[in-house]
Design a protein around this motif. Structure first.
Motif, mmCIF file in Angstrom:
data_model
loop_
_atom_site.group_PDB
_atom_site.id
_atom_site.type_symbol
_atom_site.label_atom_id
_atom_site.label_comp_id
_atom_site.label_asym_id
_atom_site.label_seq_id
_atom_site.Cartn_x
_atom_site.Cartn_y
_atom_site.Cartn_z
ATOM 1 N N SER A 1 -5.363 11.639 -4.074
ATOM 2 C CA SER A 1 -4.516 11.049 -3.024
ATOM 3 C C SER A 1 -4.418 11.913 -1.773
ATOM 4 O O SER A 1 -3.825 11.505 -0.782
ATOM 5 C CB SER A 1 -3.107 10.778 -3.573
ATOM 6 N N PHE A 2 -5.029 13.100 -1.804
ATOM 7 C CA PHE A 2 -5.007 13.980 -0.636
ATOM 8 C C PHE A 2 -6.326 13.858 0.127
ATOM 9 O O PHE A 2 -7.406 13.954 -0.460
ATOM 10 C CB PHE A 2 -4.804 15.437 -1.080
ATOM 11 N N SER B 1 0.848 -1.196 0.000
ATOM 12 C CA SER B 1 0.000 0.000 0.000
ATOM 13 C C SER B 1 0.887 1.250 0.000
ATOM 14 O O SER B 1 2.089 1.173 0.250
ATOM 15 C CB SER B 1 -0.928 -0.004 1.219
ATOM 16 N N ALA B 2 0.269 2.399 -0.280
ATOM 17 C CA ALA B 2 1.035 3.652 -0.345
ATOM 18 C C ALA B 2 1.363 4.146 1.070
ATOM 19 O O ALA B 2 0.679 3.803 2.034
ATOM 20 C CB ALA B 2 0.213 4.708 -1.079
ATOM 21 N N TRP B 3 2.415 4.941 1.167
ATOM 22 C CA TRP B 3 2.711 5.619 2.434
ATOM 23 C C TRP B 3 1.738 6.780 2.572
ATOM 24 O O TRP B 3 1.446 7.464 1.588
ATOM 25 C CB TRP B 3 4.131 6.187 2.422
ATOM 26 N N ARG B 4 1.249 7.010 3.783
ATOM 27 C CA ARG B 4 0.411 8.194 4.009
ATOM 28 C C ARG B 4 1.207 9.200 4.828
ATOM 29 O O ARG B 4 1.644 8.905 5.936
ATOM 30 C CB ARG B 4 -0.869 7.804 4.756
ATOM 31 N N SER C 1 -1.251 10.334 0.061
ATOM 32 C CA SER C 1 -0.736 8.979 -0.158
ATOM 33 C C SER C 1 0.303 9.023 -1.264
ATOM 34 O O SER C 1 0.020 9.537 -2.350
ATOM 35 C CB SER C 1 -1.878 8.052 -0.592
ATOM 36 N N VAL C 2 1.480 8.502 -0.980
ATOM 37 C CA VAL C 2 2.562 8.567 -1.973
ATOM 38 C C VAL C 2 3.357 7.265 -2.061
ATOM 39 O O VAL C 2 3.439 6.507 -1.106
ATOM 40 C CB VAL C 2 3.569 9.711 -1.654
#
Ligand code: AMP
Ligand code: MG
Length: 334
Positions: A316-317, A200-203, A219-220
């Motif tokens: 993603s924000f 999963s993405a890093w938040r 999320s990146v």
């Protein structure tokens, strides 16, 4: 015996999988005037080498440490820089140009006059600021390979780009060592390598400039999230707040109507340089620069508490807390 075999096989598989999953290696260091947290899913050596790299970069780039590369160049009006100092200066000068001098690596005479970096804060006389402004001009810095020449009275300060550069170098080091997942938090500069170990993405949380809370998260994967804000370092005198980001045109702390600028993109040093520069430039100019360039997205917070994001991070924000019900303005290219 026959019935035990599948169970044993399963156990062996489980052990093998556990052996493959890299463990989190972490380190916490105080450097570049901030607390830094490193997490890498890989060998212990990766994190230890990153810590050494941070200390080596700080020893070279610090404007206050007397024996740093930058201090030596400043004392002698130039000279031979270490190859990585020269590489950073080259990239930083490009960013100064890109931002029309809102980022200026020769801003140190002004930063020093206001007492930032030493902590002996004061509001300088207008006449002194007028004189010091004439020393600030990144375009007059000559860089030829590793040879630097500074005009009379010019002083370099790479503080606006050093952390982003450090995060890029650590990312490079970890990638080379086969690390697939890591997080570099250099106090306001966060850089993600890959996604989380589970895929999963890093938040990454973005600070609310008006409180100790978080205004939202982005999320990146493989991206830097860098924030510059007046709240990060400032002093107050006679009820006026003076922040550490200086407008090279006025010689005074930036006063553009923005209270924080977050830049999200793949290159840490670009995000770091831009976050400082866009804080000086203000909302209109920041959006214009974003429209004219690729490779980054923005979260701007105005002094009135308005939040503006660019379309690349629309999905993603996530605004949070007090901001969850607020209108978030989305800027578009077209
Ligand atoms: P940052 O925290 O990345 O926004 O960088 C702020 C630091 O960069 C300050 O503490 C100064 O050392 C330096 N600085 C301040 N104003 C400028 C500017 N306009 N251009 C380049 N560096 C600056
Ligand atoms: Mg910066």
């Amino acid at each position: 015996m026959r019935r035990a075999a599948p169970a044993l096989l399963g156990l062996a598989l489980l052990l093998a999988l556990a052996g493959c999953a890299p463990r989190a290696q972490t380190a916490s260091v105080f450097a570049m005037d901030t607390v830094m947290e490193l997490t890498a899913y890989g060998d212990r050596a990766c994190v230890d080498e990153a810590v050494s790299l941070i200390h080596a970069l700080e020893a070279r780039l610090s404007v206050t440490a007397e024996d740093s590369d930058i201090a030596r160049l400043n004392r002698s009006g130039g000279g031979e820089a270490a190859s990585d100092t020269a590489a950073l200066l080259k990239r930083a000068l490009e960013l100064c140009k890109l931002t029309g001098g809102a980022l200026d690596v020769t801003v140190y005479p002004l930063v020093r006059a206001w007492g930032f970096t030493t902590g002996e804060y004061r509001v300088p006389e207008d006449a002194l600021l007028a004189e010091l402004i004439t020393k600030v001009d990144y375009a007059a810095v000559q860089l030829d390979g590793r040879t630097v020449r500074l005009p009379e009275g010019a002083l370099l300060d790479l503080g606006a780009v050093a952390k982003g550069w450090a995060a890029d170098r650590i990312t490079e080091l970890w990638r080379g060592a086969g690390v697939k997942s890591g997080l570099i938090n250099l106090g306001g500069n966060v850089q993600a390598l890959g996604g989380k170990p589970d895929g999963s993405a890093w938040r990454v949380g973005i600070r609310d400039p008006f409180s100790e809370d978080i205004l939202g998260a982005v999320s990146v994967r493989d991206a830097a999230v860098v924030t510059s804000g007046g709240y990060q370092r400032y002093f107050e005198q006679d009820g006026v707040r003076y922040c550490h980001i200086i407008d090279p045109e006025t010689g005074r702390p930036a006063d553009s109507g923005l209270t924080s600028v977050t830049v999200i993109g793949a290159e840490g040093v670009l995000c770091d340089g831009l976050s400082t520069a866009l804080y000086v430039m203000g909302r209109e100019e920041a959006v214009r620069l974003w429209r004219e360039n690729e490779g980054f997205d923005l979260v701007l917070v105005t002094e009135d508490g308005e939040v503006i994001i660019t379309e690349g991070i629309e999905g993603s924000f996530t605004p949070m807390g007090d901001y969850a019900d607020k209108e978030i303005k989305v800027m578009r290219r077209g």
